[in-house]
Design a protein around this motif. Sequence first.
Motif, short mmCIF file in Angstrom:
data_model
loop_
_atom_site.label_atom_id
_atom_site.label_comp_id
_atom_site.label_asym_id
_atom_site.label_seq_id
_atom_site.Cartn_x
_atom_site.Cartn_y
_atom_site.Cartn_z
N VAL A 31 0.85 -1.18 0.00
CA VAL A 31 0.00 0.00 0.00
C VAL A 31 0.89 1.23 0.00
O VAL A 31 2.02 1.20 0.49
CB VAL A 31 -0.94 0.04 1.23
N LEU A 32 0.38 2.31 -0.58
CA LEU A 32 1.05 3.60 -0.52
C LEU A 32 0.36 4.42 0.54
O LEU A 32 -0.86 4.62 0.49
CB LEU A 32 0.98 4.32 -1.86
N VAL A 77 -4.31 -6.63 -3.02
CA VAL A 77 -4.56 -5.95 -1.74
C VAL A 77 -6.02 -5.53 -1.70
O VAL A 77 -6.58 -5.04 -2.69
CB VAL A 77 -3.66 -4.71 -1.57
N ASP A 78 -6.65 -5.74 -0.54
CA ASP A 78 -8.05 -5.37 -0.36
C ASP A 78 -8.25 -3.88 -0.64
O ASP A 78 -7.69 -3.04 0.06
CB ASP A 78 -8.47 -5.70 1.08
N PRO A 79 -9.06 -3.52 -1.64
CA PRO A 79 -9.26 -2.10 -1.95
C PRO A 79 -9.95 -1.34 -0.82
O PRO A 79 -9.91 -0.10 -0.80
CB PRO A 79 -10.12 -2.13 -3.21
N GLU A 80 -10.58 -2.07 0.11
CA GLU A 80 -11.24 -1.41 1.24
C GLU A 80 -10.23 -0.70 2.15
O GLU A 80 -10.61 0.13 2.98
CB GLU A 80 -12.03 -2.44 2.06
N LEU A 81 -8.95 -1.04 2.02
CA LEU A 81 -7.92 -0.38 2.83
C LEU A 81 -7.73 1.09 2.43
O LEU A 81 -7.27 1.90 3.23
CB LEU A 81 -6.57 -1.11 2.71
N GLN A 82 -8.06 1.41 1.18
CA GLN A 82 -7.85 2.77 0.69
C GLN A 82 -8.66 3.76 1.53
O GLN A 82 -9.84 3.57 1.80
CB GLN A 82 -8.23 2.88 -0.78
N ALA A 106 0.16 -3.88 7.81
CA ALA A 106 -0.51 -2.62 8.13
C ALA A 106 -1.59 -2.85 9.19
O ALA A 106 -2.40 -3.77 9.06
CB ALA A 106 -1.14 -2.03 6.87
N ILE A 107 -1.57 -2.02 10.22
CA ILE A 107 -2.52 -2.17 11.33
C ILE A 107 -3.51 -0.99 11.30
O ILE A 107 -3.12 0.15 11.59
CB ILE A 107 -1.79 -2.18 12.69
N PRO A 108 -4.78 -1.24 10.94
CA PRO A 108 -5.77 -0.16 11.06
C PRO A 108 -5.90 0.26 12.52
O PRO A 108 -5.97 -0.60 13.41
CB PRO A 108 -7.06 -0.80 10.54
N VAL A 109 -5.90 1.55 12.78
CA VAL A 109 -5.93 2.02 14.17
C VAL A 109 -7.26 2.72 14.45
O VAL A 109 -7.86 3.33 13.55
CB VAL A 109 -4.75 2.97 14.47
N PRO A 110 -7.75 2.62 15.69
CA PRO A 110 -9.02 3.25 16.03
C PRO A 110 -8.98 4.75 15.81
O PRO A 110 -7.94 5.40 15.99
CB PRO A 110 -9.18 2.91 17.52
N ASP A 111 -10.13 5.32 15.44
CA ASP A 111 -10.21 6.77 15.20
C ASP A 111 -9.81 7.56 16.44
O ASP A 111 -9.28 8.67 16.34
CB ASP A 111 -11.63 7.16 14.78
#
Length: 325
Positions: A31-32, A77-82, A106-111
Amino acid sequence: MRSIRYDQFGDPAKVLGLTDTDRPEPGPGQVLMRVIMSPIHNHDLWTIKGQYGVKPELPATGGSEAVGIVEAVGRDVDPELQGKRIAAAGLQGSWAEYALAKASGAIPVPDEMPDEAAAQLIAMPFSAITLLEFLNVEAGDWVIQTAANGAVGKIMTVLAESRGVKLLNLVRRQGAAEELAQLGITNVISTDSDDWIEQARRIVGDDGARAAIDSVGGDVVPGLIELLGEDGLMVTFGSATGDPLQMPGSQLIFKQLTVKGFWGAKVMAATKPEDAQRMFGELIGLVMNGKLKLPSGGEFGLDQPADAVDAATTPGRDGKIMFKP
């Protein structure tokens, strides 16, 4: 895009400079990310000096961890990451406006998580939690750590408390001991006291500690060996002094001690995905409930590399120095 680059190994304050480079494109599995904030770690500085375990191909961009927004994704790569805000480490150049990261890491982090915490969520906290598991200790066991006032040391105090592990914290100066005491950290001893080993023995008891973590090296090591109990484990995590470890052979033999090195990059790469997910969940929970604090020690622009390095190498800062593109 703008990035902080170096074309020779050496003193980071002298060899780093702001450069215009092409924005990279994400390849398969990548991912970029548009970098929001990126910390300065000690291993980043050692890499720039050419004295770390790996050497990048020059010229190179500094930095290895960041929080950012996913701008584009590569193949598979899952496009939902964008558009998601992610934390990522093990990057090859995060002191820039954009950086590439492996999607799998890549770790999605809570808002609700602040940028400064998300920017340093992986490298130091994950090193600390994998290090604690590497020790194979249980609730009630004693662990001794040097450099307790460092980033990993402070994180370790939170992790040990949450898991019921008893921790003896060693620092090299009385001022650092007082700073930790002000943070509410207990069982702190300065090794500049002539009787620090006797003080430590009174805390861990005659049976000794189950494990010791050393990030200093040199003449503190014999004291750690003396404080370990039978079948104890000595782990070398770093060497702040750069001095060779002093290992008294008789203690190693008669206590049947084990000595191991720990390199977070290698251990993390070998960690099973389900274990990594479990540990990240624990870390995020500790950050979100306020027990694990990951503050910024100051923020600098990409046009201030020398000032940022100077701040990062000045003792007594409260948190990691950050580049904020």
